[in-house]
Design a protein around this motif. Structure first.
Motif, short mmCIF file in Angstrom:
data_model
loop_
_atom_site.label_atom_id
_atom_site.label_comp_id
_atom_site.label_asym_id
_atom_site.label_seq_id
_atom_site.Cartn_x
_atom_site.Cartn_y
_atom_site.Cartn_z
N GLY A 137 -20.13 -35.77 25.91
CA GLY A 137 -20.62 -34.40 25.89
C GLY A 137 -21.34 -34.07 24.60
N GLY A 138 -20.76 -34.51 23.49
CA GLY A 138 -21.37 -34.23 22.20
C GLY A 138 -22.74 -34.88 22.06
N LEU A 151 -25.30 -32.89 24.00
CA LEU A 151 -25.73 -31.67 23.30
C LEU A 151 -26.65 -31.99 22.14
N GLY A 178 -30.51 -31.11 22.09
CA GLY A 178 -30.86 -30.14 21.06
C GLY A 178 -31.97 -30.67 20.18
#
Lengths: 131, 104
Positions: free
Chosen positions: A85-86, A89, A93
């Motif tokens: 998940g990190g 992101l 981003g």
């Protein structure tokens, strides 16, 4: 003398360590070969050669996960989910800010990011099951 | 959940590492079990029970209010309480009414 590192981890470190040494050796060889000798389309497979020992490193990791007990597997799951998940992101981003002017980055940045978040995830997950 | 692992382990004079080896799990797992931060899988719970020669329920204490009770069992228990509850005088509990008699 009793060692603090248990048996499964010792096996893993041996296998992974050997694969990493092979990786570094093959990496240097492939770079040397490409820069000094190989100019033709052979440079593509030669550039990919380090991925063979890298695959053995992956096999070592997967075998290690298979040796873990139930709690350790749960911890790995939580850590990998966090890293997954990190990474999603951060990479997305960064993709957005790349569009508005940030420097374009090589794909080589993705794996270190994943590995870092996996390590951080392990620290956090291990804490949940301590006293 | 709460459990008696630590005292059972101490009774046998085993370290956490000893117990871990006997159960085929890591020392980390034994520690997490003892401090109640991790509940064992069913096979592991049976292995623990077998090792200490006691039933699982004698070793682990679940928080029973958090354990769901089947709806039919709940209904059955409620009915049994209503029907069976008669006091010594043979009066049905639900029908008993206290009447205050003022002093004359």
């Amino acid at each position: 003398m009793k060692t603090r590192i248990d048996e499964p981890t010792q096996s893993y470190l041996r296998e992974f360590g050997a694969a990493m040494i092979a990786y570094i050796v093959v990496l240097f060889l492939s770079i040397w070969a490409i820069t000094t000798h190989v100019r033709s389309s052979w440079r593509y497979p030669v550039a990919l050669l380090p991925m063979i020992p890298a695959a053995f490193a992956l096999v070592a990791i997967v075998r290690h996960l298979g040796r873990l007990d139930e709690l350790q597997r749960r911890i790995q799951f939580e850590a990998l989910a966090f890293a997954f998940g990190g990474t999603a992101l951060v990479t997305f981003g960064y993709g957005f800010v790349e569009n508005v002017g940030f420097p374009h980055l090589s794909w080589f940045w993705v794996w270190p990011l994943m590995a870092l978040l996996w390590a951080l995830g392990l620290v956090l997950a291990n804490r949940r099951y301590r006293a | 959940m709460k459990n008696h692992l630590k005292s059972l382990r101490a009774a046998h004079g085993w370290s956490q590492a000893d117990l871990a080896t006997r159960l085929g799990v890591s020392r980390q797992t034994v520690n997490a079990l003892e401090v109640g931060k991790y509940d064992p899988s069913l096979p592991l719970a049976f292995a623990i029970a077998r090792l200490f020669g006691q039933p699982i329920e004698a070793i682990f204490e679940p928080n029973l209010s958090a354990v769901p009770l089947a709806v039919e069992q709940l209904q059955q228990r409620t009915q049994e309480e209503d029907v069976g509850a008669k006091d010594a005088a043979g009066t049905h509990r639900l029908a008993k009414v206290r009447v205050h008699q003022p002093a004359r």
